[in-house]
Motif scaffolding. Structure first.
Motif, PDB file in Angstrom:
ATOM      1  N   GLU A  75      29.496 -54.892  25.605  1.00 46.26           N
ATOM      2  CA  GLU A  75      28.670 -56.108  25.528  1.00 46.26           C
ATOM      3  C   GLU A  75      28.939 -57.041  26.693  1.00 46.26           C
ATOM      4  O   GLU A  75      28.066 -57.796  27.115  1.00 46.26           O
ATOM      5  CB  GLU A  75      28.932 -56.815  24.209  1.00 46.26           C
ATOM      6  CG  GLU A  75      28.417 -56.020  23.025  1.00 46.26           C
ATOM      7  CD  GLU A  75      28.511 -56.802  21.737  1.00 46.26           C
ATOM      8  OE1 GLU A  75      27.753 -56.491  20.814  1.00 46.26           O
ATOM      9  OE2 GLU A  75      29.348 -57.722  21.652  1.00 46.26           O
ATOM     10  N   VAL A  81      29.075 -48.071  26.597  1.00 48.27           N
ATOM     11  CA  VAL A  81      28.460 -49.393  26.766  1.00 48.27           C
ATOM     12  C   VAL A  81      29.456 -50.463  26.342  1.00 48.27           C
ATOM     13  O   VAL A  81      30.334 -50.237  25.505  1.00 48.27           O
ATOM     14  CB  VAL A  81      27.150 -49.554  25.955  1.00 48.27           C
ATOM     15  CG1 VAL A  81      26.077 -48.626  26.473  1.00 48.27           C
ATOM     16  CG2 VAL A  81      27.394 -49.340  24.477  1.00 48.27           C
ATOM     17  N   ILE A  85      31.145 -56.190  17.372  1.00 45.09           N
ATOM     18  CA  ILE A  85      30.258 -55.509  18.312  1.00 45.09           C
ATOM     19  C   ILE A  85      28.848 -55.621  17.772  1.00 45.09           C
ATOM     20  O   ILE A  85      28.538 -55.097  16.712  1.00 45.09           O
ATOM     21  CB  ILE A  85      30.652 -54.029  18.477  1.00 45.09           C
ATOM     22  CG1 ILE A  85      32.099 -53.912  18.930  1.00 45.09           C
ATOM     23  CG2 ILE A  85      29.721 -53.348  19.477  1.00 45.09           C
ATOM     24  CD1 ILE A  85      32.586 -52.493  19.036  1.00 45.09           C
ATOM     25  N   SER A 100      17.826 -50.523  24.352  1.00 43.62           N
ATOM     26  CA  SER A 100      18.850 -49.558  24.771  1.00 43.62           C
ATOM     27  C   SER A 100      18.433 -48.138  24.417  1.00 43.62           C
ATOM     28  O   SER A 100      18.583 -47.208  25.227  1.00 43.62           O
ATOM     29  CB  SER A 100      20.194 -49.903  24.115  1.00 43.62           C
ATOM     30  OG  SER A 100      20.603 -51.216  24.451  1.00 43.62           O
ATOM     31  N   GLU A 158      25.773 -51.741  18.594  1.00 44.48           N
ATOM     32  CA  GLU A 158      26.420 -50.551  18.046  1.00 44.48           C
ATOM     33  C   GLU A 158      25.419 -49.404  18.093  1.00 44.48           C
ATOM     34  O   GLU A 158      24.486 -49.352  17.302  1.00 44.48           O
ATOM     35  CB  GLU A 158      26.863 -50.816  16.612  1.00 44.48           C
ATOM     36  CG  GLU A 158      27.783 -49.763  16.044  1.00 44.48           C
ATOM     37  CD  GLU A 158      29.235 -49.932  16.471  1.00 44.48           C
ATOM     38  OE1 GLU A 158      29.746 -49.021  17.142  1.00 44.48           O
ATOM     39  OE2 GLU A 158      29.836 -50.954  16.138  1.00 44.48           O
ATOM     40  N   GLY A 167      26.904 -50.503  31.188  1.00 45.04           N
ATOM     41  CA  GLY A 167      27.644 -49.305  30.815  1.00 45.04           C
ATOM     42  C   GLY A 167      27.531 -48.218  31.853  1.00 45.04           C
ATOM     43  O   GLY A 167      27.168 -48.464  33.010  1.00 45.04           O
ATOM     44  N   VAL A 179      28.650 -41.266  22.146  1.00 47.46           N
ATOM     45  CA  VAL A 179      28.539 -42.671  22.545  1.00 47.46           C
ATOM     46  C   VAL A 179      29.814 -43.407  22.172  1.00 47.46           C
ATOM     47  O   VAL A 179      30.442 -43.100  21.147  1.00 47.46           O
ATOM     48  CB  VAL A 179      27.360 -43.369  21.817  1.00 47.46           C
ATOM     49  CG1 VAL A 179      27.169 -44.791  22.342  1.00 47.46           C
ATOM     50  CG2 VAL A 179      26.078 -42.581  21.976  1.00 47.46           C
ATOM     51  N   GLU A 180      30.206 -44.351  22.993  1.00 50.47           N
ATOM     52  CA  GLU A 180      31.249 -45.294  22.582  1.00 50.47           C
ATOM     53  C   GLU A 180      30.809 -46.698  22.962  1.00 50.47           C
ATOM     54  O   GLU A 180      30.255 -46.926  24.039  1.00 50.47           O
ATOM     55  CB  GLU A 180      32.607 -44.951  23.186  1.00 50.47           C
ATOM     56  CG  GLU A 180      32.661 -44.893  24.689  1.00 50.47           C
ATOM     57  CD  GLU A 180      34.058 -44.545  25.195  1.00 50.47           C
ATOM     58  OE1 GLU A 180      34.906 -45.456  25.206  1.00 50.47           O
ATOM     59  OE2 GLU A 180      34.288 -43.371  25.555  1.00 50.47           O
ATOM     60  N   CYS A 181      31.053 -47.641  22.055  1.00 51.45           N
ATOM     61  CA  CYS A 181      30.619 -49.024  22.254  1.00 51.45           C
ATOM     62  C   CYS A 181      31.841 -49.940  22.200  1.00 51.45           C
ATOM     63  O   CYS A 181      32.732 -49.759  21.368  1.00 51.45           O
ATOM     64  CB  CYS A 181      29.633 -49.441  21.160  1.00 51.45           C
ATOM     65  SG  CYS A 181      28.204 -48.346  21.015  1.00 51.45           S
ATOM     66  N   HIS A 182      31.866 -50.908  23.076  1.00 47.40           N
ATOM     67  CA  HIS A 182      33.000 -51.829  23.160  1.00 47.40           C
ATOM     68  C   HIS A 182      32.479 -53.273  23.198  1.00 47.40           C
ATOM     69  O   HIS A 182      31.412 -53.540  23.751  1.00 47.40           O
ATOM     70  CB  HIS A 182      33.797 -51.570  24.443  1.00 47.40           C
ATOM     71  CG  HIS A 182      34.355 -50.177  24.539  1.00 47.40           C
ATOM     72  ND1 HIS A 182      35.624 -49.858  24.105  1.00 47.40           N
ATOM     73  CD2 HIS A 182      33.799 -49.028  25.011  1.00 47.40           C
ATOM     74  CE1 HIS A 182      35.826 -48.563  24.311  1.00 47.40           C
ATOM     75  NE2 HIS A 182      34.743 -48.045  24.860  1.00 47.40           N
ATOM     76  N   LYS A 200      19.116 -53.542  20.971  1.00 52.40           N
ATOM     77  CA  LYS A 200      19.358 -52.164  20.529  1.00 52.40           C
ATOM     78  C   LYS A 200      18.109 -51.301  20.743  1.00 52.40           C
ATOM     79  O   LYS A 200      18.198 -50.172  21.235  1.00 52.40           O
ATOM     80  CB  LYS A 200      19.751 -52.143  19.057  1.00 52.40           C
ATOM     81  CG  LYS A 200      20.142 -50.759  18.572  1.00 52.40           C
ATOM     82  CD  LYS A 200      20.790 -50.844  17.209  1.00 52.40           C
ATOM     83  CE  LYS A 200      21.285 -49.480  16.769  1.00 52.40           C
ATOM     84  NZ  LYS A 200      22.058 -49.548  15.521  1.00 52.40           N
TER      85      LYS A 200
END
Length: 322
Positions: free
Chosen positions: A96, A94, A16, A226, A19, A118, A60-63, A223
């Protein structure tokens, strides 16, 4: 053998690159966004507004990829409520890459690596009047973030919340409502898609979409952008809550009071005076052409038709006449 398992895991777990953490978002709010807002006309009132909006990005969660962030958000709400846990208001999800993104009327989105894709989970505690302005607030946040990133004043809003650079779309949003299955709490799933570093678009989008990278001919710090966007999202949603708390008092003092979200949206849009085609699904079912005359106090689009009649629409979409 154990070492081999570790090696296999390293290969199988996708990397990822985007992040984000709640701590980084909070730090950006306090060290960058808040001082900038304090330096404006509102002064120290900015602190109170930011407190109202600080829930945005508090988790937050990022995938590396999701099929669709809003569908993931629904499953997340279901899972927590069924296990008896509370859903964190303001959670940012969010990915990618989105492998199955859908826009209005199930239109396909193109969401490869390089963009910001996202959604925000917003527990709807706004009054109906403030809720009507949520779409405008989201568009304002993106327009402000894009202007800060690439400079100049060639970035404008098209009703309701599309962000265009010199008439070409760079960002779009979709807000869906969802009611939690256990307690009946209403959420807004605020889907966002911003073309940041993605450069190539499929044929049907090539002439109507662009990215920040294509506009400035250099790679953008994804980043950093974001954090910039999420901070402005927190500010503008905080403004909805802040005004809601003060509006009765202000209306008593000044009956001509106009919501600052409406005023800010007007500053960032160039649509007044333009001729457009309107439709609830304007691509497949255009309904009529008209000239835009303004935005109503509750965010509706005010237009004058060819026969001179005046209409105000609160849902639907427009395309500029060429």
């Amino acid at each position: 053998m154990q070492e081999n398992k570790k090696t296999i895991c390293k290969v199988l777990i996708p990397m990822i690159n985007l992040e984000l953490t709640a701590e980084e978002i909070l730090r950006y709010l306090q060290e960058v966004e808040l001082p900038e807002r304090r330096s404006g006309a509102l002064g120290d009132v900015a602190d109170e507004i930011m407190r109202y909006g600080a829930f945005v990005g508090s988790s937050v969660e990022c995938h590396p990829y999701l099929q669709r962030a809003m569908d993931h958000g629904r499953r997340y709400i279901d899972s927590l409520e069924k296990s008896g846990k509370a859903v964190p208001n303001g959670r940012i999800i969010v990915a990618e890459t989105l492998t199955g993104p859908k826009g209005r009327f199930t239109r396909n989105w193109h969401a490869p690596r390089g963009g910001l894709w996202g959604c925000l989970l917003h527990a709807n505690t706004l009054t109906p009047r403030s809720t009507m302005l949520l779409s405008l607030a989201v568009g304002i946040a993106a327009c402000e973030a894009v202007r800060l990133e690439i400079g100049g004043n060639k970035t404008f809003l098209r009703w309701v919340n599309d962000v265009l650079i010199e008439g070409v779309k760079v960002a779009g949003f979709l807000i869906e409502s969802y009611t939690g299955p256990r307690w009946g709490e209403q959420f807004h799933l605020v889907g966002f898609g911003i073309n940041v570093n993605n450069r190539d678009f499929p044929g049907e989008l090539r002439d109507i979409a662009t990215s920040l990278r294509n506009r400035v001919a250099k790679e953008i710090d994804l980043k950093g952008f974001s954090l910039n966007f999420i901070a402005k999202l927190a500010w503008n949603i905080g403004l909805l809550y802040f005004v809601e708390a003060r509006q009765t008092e202000w209306l008593q003092e000044d009956s001509s009071f106009s919501h600052p979200i409406i005023e800010r949206w007007k500053e960032l849009s160039d649509i007044v005076g333009q001729k457009v085609v309107f439709g609830h699904d304007v691509i497949n079912s255009p309904q009529y052409s008209a000239v835009i005359t303004g935005i109503s106090p509750d965010g509706g689009l005010q237009m004058t038709l060819d026969d001179g009649s005046v209409v105000t629409e609160h849902s639907g979409e427009i395309r500029f006449c060429v």
